[in-house]
Design a protein around this motif. Structure first.
Motif, short mmCIF file in Angstrom:
data_model
loop_
_atom_site.label_atom_id
_atom_site.label_comp_id
_atom_site.label_asym_id
_atom_site.label_seq_id
_atom_site.Cartn_x
_atom_site.Cartn_y
_atom_site.Cartn_z
N ALA A 80 0.82 -1.21 0.00
CA ALA A 80 0.00 0.00 0.00
C ALA A 80 0.86 1.26 0.00
CB ALA A 80 -0.93 0.00 1.22
N ASP A 81 1.90 1.28 0.84
CA ASP A 81 2.76 2.46 0.92
C ASP A 81 3.53 2.68 -0.38
OD1 ASP A 81 1.88 2.91 3.45
OD2 ASP A 81 3.68 2.21 4.48
N LEU A 82 4.02 1.59 -0.96
CA LEU A 82 4.79 1.70 -2.20
C LEU A 82 3.91 2.20 -3.34
CD1 LEU A 82 7.41 1.37 -3.69
CD2 LEU A 82 6.93 -1.07 -3.94
N LYS A 83 2.68 1.68 -3.43
CA LYS A 83 1.77 2.14 -4.48
C LYS A 83 1.47 3.63 -4.33
CE LYS A 83 -0.60 -2.30 -5.08
NZ LYS A 83 -1.87 -3.03 -4.82
N ALA A 84 1.21 4.08 -3.09
CA ALA A 84 0.90 5.49 -2.87
C ALA A 84 2.09 6.38 -3.22
CB ALA A 84 0.49 5.71 -1.41
N ASP A 85 3.30 5.95 -2.81
CA ASP A 85 4.50 6.74 -3.12
C ASP A 85 4.80 6.72 -4.61
OD1 ASP A 85 4.77 7.47 -0.52
OD2 ASP A 85 6.54 6.26 -0.09
N TRP A 86 4.50 5.60 -5.27
CA TRP A 86 4.73 5.51 -6.72
C TRP A 86 3.84 6.52 -7.45
CZ3 TRP A 86 7.90 3.09 -10.13
CH2 TRP A 86 7.49 3.02 -11.46
N GLU A 87 2.58 6.59 -7.08
CA GLU A 87 1.67 7.54 -7.72
C GLU A 87 2.12 8.97 -7.45
OE1 GLU A 87 -2.22 6.70 -6.31
OE2 GLU A 87 -2.37 4.74 -7.31
#
Length: 439
Positions: free
Chosen positions: A380-387
């Protein structure tokens, strides 16, 4: 196995950061700080420096009406919206050189304005050197392993720069440090990290505290996932890795070519200056051709200044952005590796637990559920930071490419105007000569 929702989804913004216990967080004694009271232009899309022209259809006027893509206005609206909701503003400026018997170094003023209750005062002003910024980044990586930490400029002298105390080098580094700190302060999770609070408000950083900290993810990966091979990275994270590899190759190629262009421009500029000097010297010995020759010398001088501006823009504005994103890619790959390690740990523990359950019918250990929570939190954190990273990248490169295009247009318009003025001068000289011959 019954597993609840991940407890560390700080990036979702559903709870205040103080209420969220991250499953990967490690216990650490609170920082001891001494507070010192003290006293930004937001990144946005611009069309660069406008060039005045009498023609409504000139290159600059057409360029100023150009929109790079359909979602341009949406990105700008997002930028303004984030600005309106921000409650932490930081600025890095005013570099100063310090000379002592032991060392020579540069410090930068770090100014903070905030309305957050985590800070005792609304404003702070402290001085920090590069190693303090490096300390902050290391602490952020240790305490927030699931998040993408913005990169710092490289510690050692950049390519093409000899003196690390030169004005140009210090200015470039100051801008990079300012961008790093702004990115951290704008992050919905990193901006609440206690180490950032200490960095912004402490008169003297006690950097020895917490140096022995090892995150739980680091300990568990070392002992559990050391000999385990990851089954398969999920497709969405595979796509991230492939994108980063391709993006890295393209940026590396552009950087190498830009470096060569900059070197060739420097050599050409040296020759161009000598070329203009020859015409100035010649004009002194040719009375009849003095005005035309001086006009040519003036045109060459104008072209030299325009090329200097263009080269300065490339070295101080264009190349640093490329380099920042090369470092950003390495940071993102590092987070992906940590995510894979966390998944490997979970899969290893799960397989071991399944074997034990088949043998003696023991219930699924709580540690396995905790490992699954860690993986889901990482995802979840990686997806949010990726966006967030993709959004920042679009804005940064739109601004970069827009500025580069405008600088090039400005360069060629200056050169064109100079040579057109020479044509006018030559035509006037020809008219004068014909009049003299008639008389």
């Amino acid at each position: 196995m019954s597993v609840g929702a991940p407890r560390g989804l700080a990036s979702s913004g559903q709870k205040p950061i103080a209420e969220i216990l991250h499953p990967l967080s490690a216990a650490e004694e609170p920082l001891s700080v001494t507070v010192n009271v003290g006293g930004d232009k937001e990144a946005g899309l611009t069309n660069g420096t406008p060039v005045e022209t009498s023609s409504p259809a000139s290159a600059s006027s057409l360029f100023n009406r150009l929109q790079l893509d359909d979602d341009l206005e949406a990105d700008v609206r997002d930028l303004y919206a984030s600005t309106e909701t921000r409650d932490l503003f930081v600025t890095v400026d005013d570099p100063k050189k310090h000379v002592s018997t032991m060392e020579t170094y540069i410090t930068y003023r770090v100014s903070t304005k905030t309305t957050r209750i985590e800070f005792d005062l609304p404003e702070y002003c402290v001085r920090r050197r590069y190693q303090d910024f490096d300390w902050l980044r290391i602490k952020l990586e240790d305490s927030q392993p699931t998040h993408l930490i913005p990169p710092l400029p490289e510690k050692f002298v950049m390519k093409g720069v000899v003196d690390r105390f030169s004005e140009e080098f210090v200015e470039t580094r100051m801008k990079a440090l300012d961008k790093f700190l702004k990115r951290v302060a704008d992050h919905p999770v990193l901006s609440f990290n206690p180490h950032l609070n200490a960095f912004l408000s402490a008169k003297d950083l006690n950097k020895r505290q917490g140096l022995a900290l090892l995150t739980k993810v680091g300990e568990s990966v070392k002992h559990v996932a050391g000999g385990y091979k990851l089954r398969a990275r999920p497709p969405e994270f595979c796509a991230m890795g492939e994108y980063l590899d391709t993006f890295s190759q393209k940026l590396g190629t552009i950087d190498r070519i830009a470096q060569r262009i900059l070197k060739e421009q420097s050599e050409y500029l040296t020759e161009l200056r000598e070329y203009g000097t020859v015409y100035s010297s010649w004009a002194g010995s040719e009375e009849e051709l003095q005005r035309p020759l001086e006009g040519v010398a003036g045109c060459v001088t104008t072209c030299c200044r325009a090329l200097e501006d263009q080269s300065e823009n490339m070295s101080q504005d264009f190349l640093p952005v490329l380099r920042e994103y090369v470092l950003y890619i390495e940071s993102m790959k590092n987070v992906l590796r940590k995510r894979d390690q966390s998944q490997a740990e979970y899969e290893g523990r799960l397989e071991a637990a399944i074997l034990r359950k088949q043998e003696d019918r023991t219930p699924m250990p709580v540690e396995v559920e905790k490992c699954q929570d860690k993986v889901e939190c990482f995802n979840a954190d990686l997806k949010a930071d990726w966006e967030r990273w993709q959004s920042n990248k679009r804005q940064d490169f739109k601004q970069l490419l827009t500025g580069m295009a405008d600088k090039n247009i400005n360069h060629y318009e200056k050169c064109q105007a100079a040579w057109e003025s020479l044509i006018t001068l030559l035509q006037d000289k020809q008219t004068e000569d014909k009049t003299s011959e008639t008389n």
